[in-house]
Write an enzyme that holds these catalytic residues in place. Structure first.
Site, mmCIF file in Angstrom:
data_model
loop_
_atom_site.group_PDB
_atom_site.id
_atom_site.type_symbol
_atom_site.label_atom_id
_atom_site.label_comp_id
_atom_site.label_asym_id
_atom_site.label_seq_id
_atom_site.Cartn_x
_atom_site.Cartn_y
_atom_site.Cartn_z
ATOM 1 N N ASN A 205 9.183 -4.013 -12.887
ATOM 2 C CA ASN A 205 9.155 -4.238 -14.330
ATOM 3 C C ASN A 205 10.258 -5.246 -14.683
ATOM 4 O OD1 ASN A 205 11.647 -2.804 -14.562
ATOM 5 N ND2 ASN A 205 10.549 -0.864 -14.815
ATOM 6 N N ASP A 275 2.223 3.437 -11.493
ATOM 7 C CA ASP A 275 1.377 3.910 -10.393
ATOM 8 C C ASP A 275 -0.063 3.477 -10.597
ATOM 9 O OD1 ASP A 275 3.594 5.213 -9.334
ATOM 10 O OD2 ASP A 275 3.160 7.073 -10.380
#
Length: 490
Positions: A205, A275
């Site tokens: 991220n 995920d």
């Protein structure tokens, strides 16, 4: 990608063999009501009304891939304890391969307990071991990886910094992927990304990319600078930086960056969204999608995931529905052949009689409609094979079709008597008939039984051919002639 392309991609999931390696954990959710303060201390009292135990960490990646239809195996180290036994049982129930799952009596299986009231998380309790696995467990993992990596189409690395993914284990994974030509997709953690050198793709991220690159990402320029640093230092094929409300940015080692905007929707919980991203992305690469297309579908799936509370999976049906959001019912009748073959097989398994016919259907007229209605009456499900534009040109000349294939398909799909439409590019529908194996093959009354393409295929499967008459005096050619006569310059 459009809905049909996404459907076809997801339809291939059952053929994919994925290996997930990383830190496994159990996510326990205690749901309840918080309506009073404890007399013992200034804290809320939660009356638990429901308990839920889910696969967490790398286990959520396994869960996501299994929900997408993949064949999944897992490689990790867990404790020889009750929570470890629960993990094994959960994997076995999902038919997940656990040959690479090893017990270490010195470790504690990770378990995170979340207490939730009024859809708000009140507290989280962690029970886990964070130290690196010992040499014996490390040797078991690397031995398993060296012996079986070639059995998989993609390797997914889910790092939660709980000690399973040591530099030695990661080195074996990345080298094996390069040697065997298998994509290695990594969801990274921590500040030292050197251990991921040689992976195919990393998915940090924005904050993680800042820490790993040492560059504060404040604008487009600094984002690209951080990406360049990581790509060069780690010898990656690509880097996908997820940026929350700003979407995702894909940086291939060669070529232009691709920026994918987020899908606006209400966010309930970002737990496990990463995920979902890595699962869909990995499946896409295993199925042969470009990195840009795989990232785009992963972004769609992430938007669905954040709309759910807690670690959750996203189904193929949810992804297809999201991609096709706002499309009419008739549009959803238009299918690619690979997807349609499975749908028709399932319908036949439910006892339905499948009818098939085909044609160009350029300038749809009442003769076509009555013919199609008659065809539908011969069974429970009518599939229409539609000649593509290129096919029509070869059959009827360069001036045809008058209506392009997408419009012709939508017009046909809008008819109630038609259940599915499939476009084919060949001169005949033989390949479609072989794939669908209809119970009834319908052609116009101007054909003879011997001249019907696909007759042998249908009859060899116990089906039959029906010849249906068109309405006299109705044809596309006559409509064209009438238009030319009525509007010809004086």
């Amino acid at each position: 990608m459009d809905r049909r392309e996404v459907e076809s991609f997801l339809d291939k999931a059952s053929t994919v063999r994925a290996l997930v390696i990383g830190d496994l954990m159990l996510d326990e959710y205690l749901w309840g009501k918080a309506e009073r303060i404890s007399p013992e201390a200034p804290v809320q009292v939660v009356e638990v009304t429901r308990e839920d135990l889910r696969l967490g960490g790398a286990g959520n990646v396994v869960n996501n891939l299994a929900a997408l239809g993949c064949s999944v195996s897992v490689c990790s180290v867990i404790g020889a304890d009750e929570n470890g036994a629960l993990l094994r049982r959960a994997f076995e129930e999902k038919n997940v391969g656990i040959e690479g799952l090893f017990d270490d009596p010195a470790r504690k299986t990770s378990k995170k307990t979340r207490v939730i009231a009024a859809n708000q998380q009140i507290v989280r309790i962690d029970r886990e071991t964070k130290s690196a696995v010992g040499p014996e467990a490390e040797a078991l993992m690397t031995g398993y990886l060296l012996s079986c990596c070639s059995n998989f189409d993609v390797i997914v690395v889910s790092d939660y910094l709980k000690g399973v993914l040591t530099p030695a284990v990661l080195s074996v994974i990345c080298k094996a992927g390069r040697t065997l030509g298998i994509p290695v997709v990594v969801d990274p953690k921590g500040s030292d990304y050197q251990k991921y050198t040689g992976a195919t793709l990393l998915t940090p991220n924005r904050k993680e990319a800042e820490i790993a690159s040492g560059i504060t990402i404040a604008d487009q320029g600094s984002l690209e600078q951080a990406a360049d640093v990581l790509l060069g230092k780690l010898q990656l094929d690509a880097l996908l930086i997820t940026r929350s409300e700003a979407g995702m940015s894909l940086f291939p080692a060669k070529g232009e960056a691709v920026h994918i905007p987020t899908v606006a929707r209400e966010v309930f919980d970002v737990t496990g969204a990463g995920d979902t991203v890595i699962s869909v992305l990995s499946l896409g690469l295993a199925c042969g999608l470009s990195m840009a297309d795989a990232s785009w579908v992963a972004n769609v799936a992430a938007g669905i995931a954040v709309g759910k509370l807690g670690t959750s999976t996203v189904s193929p049906a949810e992804i297809v529905a999201e991609v096709g959001h706002g499309q009419t019912d008739s549009d959803t009748k238009i299918k690619n052949l690979d997807v349609l073959a499975h749908l028709v097989s399932a319908e036949r398994g439910r006892g339905k009689k499948v009818v098939f016919t085909n044609g160009c259907f350029d300038l749809l007229h009442v003769g076509h409609v009555k013919y199609l209605q008659k065809a539908r009456s011969l069974g429970d499900l009518l599939v229409v094979g539609l000649n593509s534009d290129a096919s029509v040109r070869r059959l009827k000349g360069e001036k045809r079709p008058l209506i392009e294939q997408a419009e012709r398909a939508h017009i046909l799909a809008a008819l109630d008597c038609i259940d599915y439409v499939v476009i084919f590019d060949e001169d005949t529908p033989l390949a479609v008939i072989e794939a669908l194996r209809p119970d009834v093959l319908v052609k116009g009354g101007d054909y003879t039984l011997d001249g019907v393409v696909g007759r042998e295929v249908v009859e060899s499967n116990g089906g039959r051919v029906e010849l249906v008459q068109f309405v006299d005096g109705r044809s596309t050619s006559r409509i064209i002639e009438k238009i030319l006569a009525n509007y010809e310059p004086a």
